[in-house]
Write an enzyme that holds these catalytic residues in place. Sequence first.
Site, PDB file in Angstrom:
ATOM      1  N   MET A  64     -87.642 -81.961  -1.716  1.00 15.52           N
ATOM      2  CA  MET A  64     -86.778 -81.795  -2.246  1.00 15.52           C
ATOM      3  C   MET A  64     -87.001 -80.075  -1.715  1.00 15.52           C
ATOM      4  O   MET A  64     -87.781 -79.397  -2.729  1.00 15.52           O
ATOM      5  CB  MET A  64     -85.350 -81.288  -3.256  1.00 15.52           C
ATOM      6  CG  MET A  64     -84.527 -80.612  -2.980  1.00 15.52           C
ATOM      7  SD  MET A  64     -83.546 -81.232  -4.547  1.00 15.52           S
ATOM      8  CE  MET A  64     -82.885 -82.437  -4.686  1.00 15.52           C
ATOM      9  N   GLU A 118     -68.145 -86.837  -4.597  1.00  7.14           N
ATOM     10  CA  GLU A 118     -67.952 -87.167  -4.077  1.00  7.14           C
ATOM     11  C   GLU A 118     -69.122 -88.908  -3.498  1.00  7.14           C
ATOM     12  O   GLU A 118     -68.939 -89.635  -3.001  1.00  7.14           O
ATOM     13  CB  GLU A 118     -68.089 -86.745  -2.611  1.00  7.14           C
ATOM     14  CG  GLU A 118     -70.165 -86.516  -1.702  1.00  7.14           C
ATOM     15  CD  GLU A 118     -70.511 -85.838  -2.762  1.00  7.14           C
ATOM     16  OE1 GLU A 118     -70.237 -85.596  -3.224  1.00  7.14           O
ATOM     17  OE2 GLU A 118     -71.724 -85.514  -2.472  1.00  7.14           O
ATOM     18  N   ASP A 119     -70.381 -88.404  -3.915  1.00 10.62           N
ATOM     19  CA  ASP A 119     -71.364 -89.771  -3.715  1.00 10.62           C
ATOM     20  C   ASP A 119     -71.232 -90.583  -4.176  1.00 10.62           C
ATOM     21  O   ASP A 119     -71.391 -91.963  -3.989  1.00 10.62           O
ATOM     22  CB  ASP A 119     -72.773 -88.900  -3.462  1.00 10.62           C
ATOM     23  CG  ASP A 119     -73.218 -88.417  -5.284  1.00 10.62           C
ATOM     24  OD1 ASP A 119     -72.193 -88.122  -5.619  1.00 10.62           O
ATOM     25  OD2 ASP A 119     -74.040 -88.141  -4.664  1.00 10.62           O
ATOM     26  N   ASP A 145     -79.109 -84.722   3.687  1.00 10.30           N
ATOM     27  CA  ASP A 145     -78.647 -83.793   3.162  1.00 10.30           C
ATOM     28  C   ASP A 145     -79.749 -82.642   3.672  1.00 10.30           C
ATOM     29  O   ASP A 145     -81.385 -83.302   4.202  1.00 10.30           O
ATOM     30  CB  ASP A 145     -78.690 -83.683   1.660  1.00 10.30           C
ATOM     31  CG  ASP A 145     -77.923 -84.027   1.246  1.00 10.30           C
ATOM     32  OD1 ASP A 145     -77.044 -83.659   1.688  1.00 10.30           O
ATOM     33  OD2 ASP A 145     -77.567 -83.646  -0.643  1.00 10.30           O
ATOM     34  N   TRP A 189     -69.837 -79.073  -5.374  1.00 11.40           N
ATOM     35  CA  TRP A 189     -70.748 -80.113  -6.503  1.00 11.40           C
ATOM     36  C   TRP A 189     -70.874 -80.881  -6.356  1.00 11.40           C
ATOM     37  O   TRP A 189     -70.057 -80.757  -7.942  1.00 11.40           O
ATOM     38  CB  TRP A 189     -71.910 -79.119  -6.170  1.00 11.40           C
ATOM     39  CG  TRP A 189     -73.200 -80.443  -6.469  1.00 11.40           C
ATOM     40  CD1 TRP A 189     -74.111 -79.609  -6.036  1.00 11.40           C
ATOM     41  CD2 TRP A 189     -73.435 -80.688  -7.583  1.00 11.40           C
ATOM     42  NE1 TRP A 189     -74.984 -81.078  -6.372  1.00 11.40           N
ATOM     43  CE2 TRP A 189     -74.712 -81.275  -7.488  1.00 11.40           C
ATOM     44  CE3 TRP A 189     -72.811 -80.812  -8.638  1.00 11.40           C
ATOM     45  CZ2 TRP A 189     -75.591 -82.319  -8.460  1.00 11.40           C
ATOM     46  CZ3 TRP A 189     -73.767 -82.333  -9.311  1.00 11.40           C
ATOM     47  CH2 TRP A 189     -75.233 -82.734  -9.189  1.00 11.40           C
ATOM     48  N   ARG A 219     -78.103 -72.700  -6.277  1.00 11.19           N
ATOM     49  CA  ARG A 219     -76.874 -73.596  -6.549  1.00 11.19           C
ATOM     50  C   ARG A 219     -76.280 -72.576  -5.362  1.00 11.19           C
ATOM     51  O   ARG A 219     -75.944 -70.710  -5.369  1.00 11.19           O
ATOM     52  CB  ARG A 219     -75.557 -73.843  -7.325  1.00 11.19           C
ATOM     53  CG  ARG A 219     -75.053 -74.694  -6.671  1.00 11.19           C
ATOM     54  CD  ARG A 219     -74.473 -75.111  -7.831  1.00 11.19           C
ATOM     55  NE  ARG A 219     -75.227 -75.556  -8.674  1.00 11.19           N
ATOM     56  CZ  ARG A 219     -75.706 -77.089  -8.203  1.00 11.19           C
ATOM     57  NH1 ARG A 219     -75.298 -77.496  -7.190  1.00 11.19           N
ATOM     58  NH2 ARG A 219     -76.225 -77.457  -9.526  1.00 11.19           N
ATOM     59  N   HIS A 266     -84.177 -74.413  -4.348  1.00 11.14           N
ATOM     60  CA  HIS A 266     -83.162 -73.233  -4.007  1.00 11.14           C
ATOM     61  C   HIS A 266     -81.826 -72.929  -5.420  1.00 11.14           C
ATOM     62  O   HIS A 266     -82.109 -74.037  -6.011  1.00 11.14           O
ATOM     63  CB  HIS A 266     -82.106 -73.825  -2.475  1.00 11.14           C
ATOM     64  CG  HIS A 266     -81.693 -75.029  -2.927  1.00 11.14           C
ATOM     65  ND1 HIS A 266     -80.256 -75.070  -3.255  1.00 11.14           N
ATOM     66  CD2 HIS A 266     -81.707 -76.423  -2.440  1.00 11.14           C
ATOM     67  CE1 HIS A 266     -79.769 -75.991  -2.833  1.00 11.14           C
ATOM     68  NE2 HIS A 266     -80.810 -76.751  -2.830  1.00 11.14           N
ATOM     69  N   ASP A 326     -81.726 -80.353   2.665  1.00 10.73           N
ATOM     70  CA  ASP A 326     -82.964 -79.903   1.551  1.00 10.73           C
ATOM     71  C   ASP A 326     -83.710 -81.355   1.500  1.00 10.73           C
ATOM     72  O   ASP A 326     -84.745 -80.546   0.815  1.00 10.73           O
ATOM     73  CB  ASP A 326     -82.267 -79.325   0.466  1.00 10.73           C
ATOM     74  CG  ASP A 326     -81.144 -79.784  -0.172  1.00 10.73           C
ATOM     75  OD1 ASP A 326     -81.124 -81.376  -0.064  1.00 10.73           O
ATOM     76  OD2 ASP A 326     -81.090 -79.821  -1.386  1.00 10.73           O
TER      77      ASP A 326
END
Length: 340
Positions: free
Chosen positions: A281, A254-255, A189, A251, A286, A284, A191
């Site tokens: 991280m 999937e993981d 990712d 979001w 979304r 931010h 971030d």
Amino acid sequence: MTITKGWCLLVFLFIQLVVMALLYREGKRLAYFFDNFFKNGSSSLVFPNPQNLSLPGDIYANLRLITRQHCPEVSPYIRGPIHIQFPEALTLEEVVQKTPNVTKGGRYKPTDCESTHNSAIIIPYRNREQHLKYLLYYLHPFLQRQQLNYGIYIITQSGDFTFNRGKLLNVGFKEAMKDEDWDCMLFHDVDLIPEDDRNLYTCDRFPKHVSIAIDKFGYKLPYKSIFGGVSALTPEHYLKVNGFPNNYWGWGGEDDDFAARVELSGMMITRPSFRHARYKMIRHVRDKGNGINPKRFNLLNKTEETWKQNGINSVQYNVISKELHPLYTNITVDIGTDKA
Ligand SMILES: *[C@@H]1O[C@H](CO)[C@@H](O)[C@H](O)[C@H]1NC(C)=O
Ligand SMILES: *[C@@H]1O[C@H](CO)[C@@H](O)[C@H](O)[C@H]1NC(C)=O
Ligand SMILES: *[C@@H]1O[C@H](CO)[C@@H](O)[C@H](O)[C@H]1NC(C)=O
Ligand SMILES: *[C@@H]1O[C@H](CO)[C@@H](O)[C@H](O)[C@H]1NC(C)=O
Ligand SMILES: *[C@@H]1O[C@H](CO)[C@@H](O)[C@H](O)[C@H]1NC(C)=O
């Protein structure tokens, strides 16, 4: 009869003398070459351009050309904890200035030895210039201190349709493998900034969940089976789990599907040390176009039935562009929408 025997002995002794004299003169170098050759095997041979060999010239110079030293098992440049800051004024141009020795497309090889690791970093991406800048600023030196051969790939989703991380990672895998025979893929990712270079970006015997200690979660796992953020798989692992699912838009989920695939394919998830695999991280809000996927639980209940058909073996997309930036390769791709 006795005369012949005597002559044989004399000739034999003479040859031995010559060999010993040679060994005395060149023994060290010969011994060094054969020693390395047998210890490290043919994998330590690097075949240079034929015109680089000065034939018939100095045989040892030629041997030195074809045997480059392997990098040591533990890189001498590893430093441990990294102090991470996010200076607002930093620009991408400055990051390029401060990151020498990277070749076009974000590639690097150690200059002083031959690395045995080829790691591709695959970053699913859309509109996160600020995050990308900081990640590149810290990630390049981090990987270089680990003495890896590496390449950084940004997989940019074109258009405004809902983001699909899993499908982008499938695209990244396929496209990166067209470039080079990578032996480890880090799905990363944008971030997450690694905070300790002892967290090696190489692969294990099983799929590895790497980003296990993130500041946002108090450097603990928020739940046991979590497999998001940063993970490291060999191409064999990736094909065995059939990659990521292609149908998680938005979001989440999937993981977890990916974690289920690892188990369904008979493997386990390994983890590095919590002391080393620490991440900051970048905070931010979304993004627009990456709202929470409300269908994720329905999809997850079907993973067991669908994982063999839905993945790297069925991903469809159109590459729109592939640009070689000084610090990364930017592959922009049309991955379609929920409907098609
Ligand atoms: C071999 O020669 C090429 C140019 O012909 C040069 O770029 C390269 O660095 C040389 N390689 C070695 C190992 O000396
Ligand atoms: C072979 O491996 C040893 C350590 O195992 C290393 O010191 C040596 O430099 C290597 N040599 C080559 C030619 O790769
Ligand atoms: C870049 O490469 C040169 C040798 O080509 C080396 O001396 C220098 O230390 C390297 N710089 C970095 C930051 O790795
Ligand atoms: C998914 O399966 C679990 C149990 O296996 C069940 O409790 C849950 O209601 C299911 N969710 C959906 C959306 O079907
Ligand atoms: C990647 O390429 C696309 C298409 O050219 C461009 O719109 C986007 O800004 C690029 N992203 C980065 C991070 O360079």
